[in-house]
Enzyme design. Structure first.
Site, PDB file in Angstrom:
ATOM      1  N   HIS A   1       0.862  -1.176  -0.111  1.00 31.00           N
ATOM      2  CA  HIS A   1      -0.190   0.112  -0.062  1.00 31.00           C
ATOM      3  C   HIS A   1       0.665   1.170   0.155  1.00 31.00           C
ATOM      4  CE1 HIS A   1      -2.899  -3.004   0.763  1.00 31.00           C
ATOM      5  NE2 HIS A   1      -2.419  -3.607   1.732  1.00 31.00           N
TER       6      HIS A   1
ATOM      7  N   GLU B   1       2.385 -11.384   5.785  1.00 31.89           N
ATOM      8  CA  GLU B   1       1.395 -10.828   6.519  1.00 31.89           C
ATOM      9  C   GLU B   1       1.773 -10.942   7.894  1.00 31.89           C
ATOM     10  OE1 GLU B   1      -1.281  -9.147   5.624  1.00 31.89           O
ATOM     11  OE2 GLU B   1      -1.900  -9.963   3.567  1.00 31.89           O
TER      12      GLU B   1
ATOM     13  N   HIS C   1       3.242  -6.734   4.286  1.00 28.49           N
ATOM     14  CA  HIS C   1       2.031  -6.478   4.672  1.00 28.49           C
ATOM     15  C   HIS C   1       1.477  -6.742   6.330  1.00 28.49           C
ATOM     16  CE1 HIS C   1       0.198  -5.979   0.655  1.00 28.49           C
ATOM     17  NE2 HIS C   1       1.216  -6.240   0.334  1.00 28.49           N
TER      18      HIS C   1
ATOM     19  N   GLU D   1      -1.835   0.444   8.215  1.00 28.77           N
ATOM     20  CA  GLU D   1      -1.034  -0.841   7.328  1.00 28.77           C
ATOM     21  C   GLU D   1       0.041  -0.001   6.742  1.00 28.77           C
ATOM     22  OE1 GLU D   1      -2.923  -3.223   4.942  1.00 28.77           O
ATOM     23  OE2 GLU D   1      -1.089  -4.438   4.485  1.00 28.77           O
TER      24      GLU D   1
HETATM   25 ZN    ZN Z   1      -1.990  -5.447   2.825  1.00 28.11          ZN
END
Ligand code: ZN
Length: 314
Positions: free
Chosen positions: A99, A278, A196, A141
């Site tokens: 992102h 993640e 992430h 995030e």
């Molecule tokens: Zn993400």
């Protein structure tokens, strides 16, 4: 957890790390601490990354060592041993901070569809965030991924790798997922890691590594990277667990910390070994406590760096 291959650090570096370690205990000391100073940096979108020179200092590994409290009191994390410090010379690693803090202000651009081989998908998303508290703003995030990516860059650079970031909040939004893949491909990366954190239900905890599925459609052909990406991902999952002391996801992957997906453009379009990490679930308060801790993020970066190094060095 005891490691079977802990190495003894030469005296000089051990001393340097010890000094830096006490430095890391003080707020505002060192590049990593500086980038941590503003947990709401996601708002700014122009957060200045730590200076590149920090990559050559021992501040990264030492701060994780100093923060290692409950896990181990041993003087140095094994894989930060100095004899490995240049082991990634000649290697290129692309680090992809998931992102972009500016995506929130560019919905039209990030909602535009791009081709991911198997179909069309949004350019990117805003990413998730912690819930925040009455006294603390939500931690996005995008801010998290940038911070961990900076730490990861510094650790890998210190080991001699050439590191390319797909973005450094130095653009208003993006890159789109297809461009993220292209950056890794063009760099001829030996490994790519997309950083992430998840946004799942409360009670869902732990990290997982996403591996590319075998996909052959349009511009997507992952056959050559499925095997090496799995190897990369398994090493990262193993080292991430060791470095952070956290467990693999309790909500997918059946306890392996590994998931395989065919719907991520960043993986589908990659021609070089690539995984997503993640790091935890931002929506779970207990995981959020870890994700918002600079000391924990340093451990997370170290785990990812160790996994990459193990993959590349065998
Ligand atoms: Zn993400």
């Amino acid at each position: 957890m005891p490691y079977d291959h802990r190495k003894t650090a030469p005296r000089t570096l051990a001393l340097a790390l010890a000094v830096a370690g006490s430095c890391a205990a003080l707020a505002g000391c060192g590049a990593s601490q500086a980038s941590e100073a503003s947990p709401t940096a996601g708002k700014g979108g122009t957060q200045t990354p730590p200076p590149a020179v920090s990559a050559a200092t021992p501040s990264g590994p030492s701060s994780s060592a100093a923060a290692d409290g409950q896990q181990t009191r041993t003087p140095l994390p094994d894989s930060s041993a100095p004899q490995e410090s240049r082991s990634l010379a000649g290697r290129t690693v692309v680090v992809d901070p998931g992102h972009n803090p500016g995506n929130f202000r560019h919905s039209r651009e990030i909602n535009a569809k791009v081709n991911i081989g198997t179909g069309r998908k949004e350019c990117d998303t805003t990413g998730t965030s912690t819930n925040g508290t009455a006294t603390e703003a939500a931690y996005t995030e995008a801010a998290f991924t940038l911070d961990v990516s900076h730490r990861l860059r510094d650790l890998l650079t210190a080991r001699g790798a050439k590191v390319v970031l797909t973005h450094d909040a130095d653009r208003p939004w993006g890159p789109c997922i297809d461009e993220r893949a292209e950056i890794g491909n063009k760099a001829g990366a030996d490994a790519v890691v997309s950083v992430h954190a998840d946004g799942s239900a409360v009670g869902h905890r732990g990290f997982h590594v996403i591996l590319p599925a075998r996909v052959s459609s349009g511009a997507a052909d992952t056959a050559p990277i499925v095997g090496p990406s799995r190897e990369l991902g398994e090493n990262i999952a193993d080292r991430f667990a060791r470095a952070t002391g956290t467990s693999p996801s309790n909500y997918l992957g059946a306890g392996t910390g590994l998931d395989v997906r065919d719907d991520l453009g960043g993986l589908n379009l990659s021609t070089v070994p690539k995984v997503f990490v993640e790091c935890g679930n931002m929506r779970d308060p207990k995981d959020a406590e870890l994700l918002t801790s600079a000391a924990w993020r340093q451990k997370a970066a170290r785990g990812i760096a160790d996994g990459i190094a193990t993959y590349l060095n065998g």
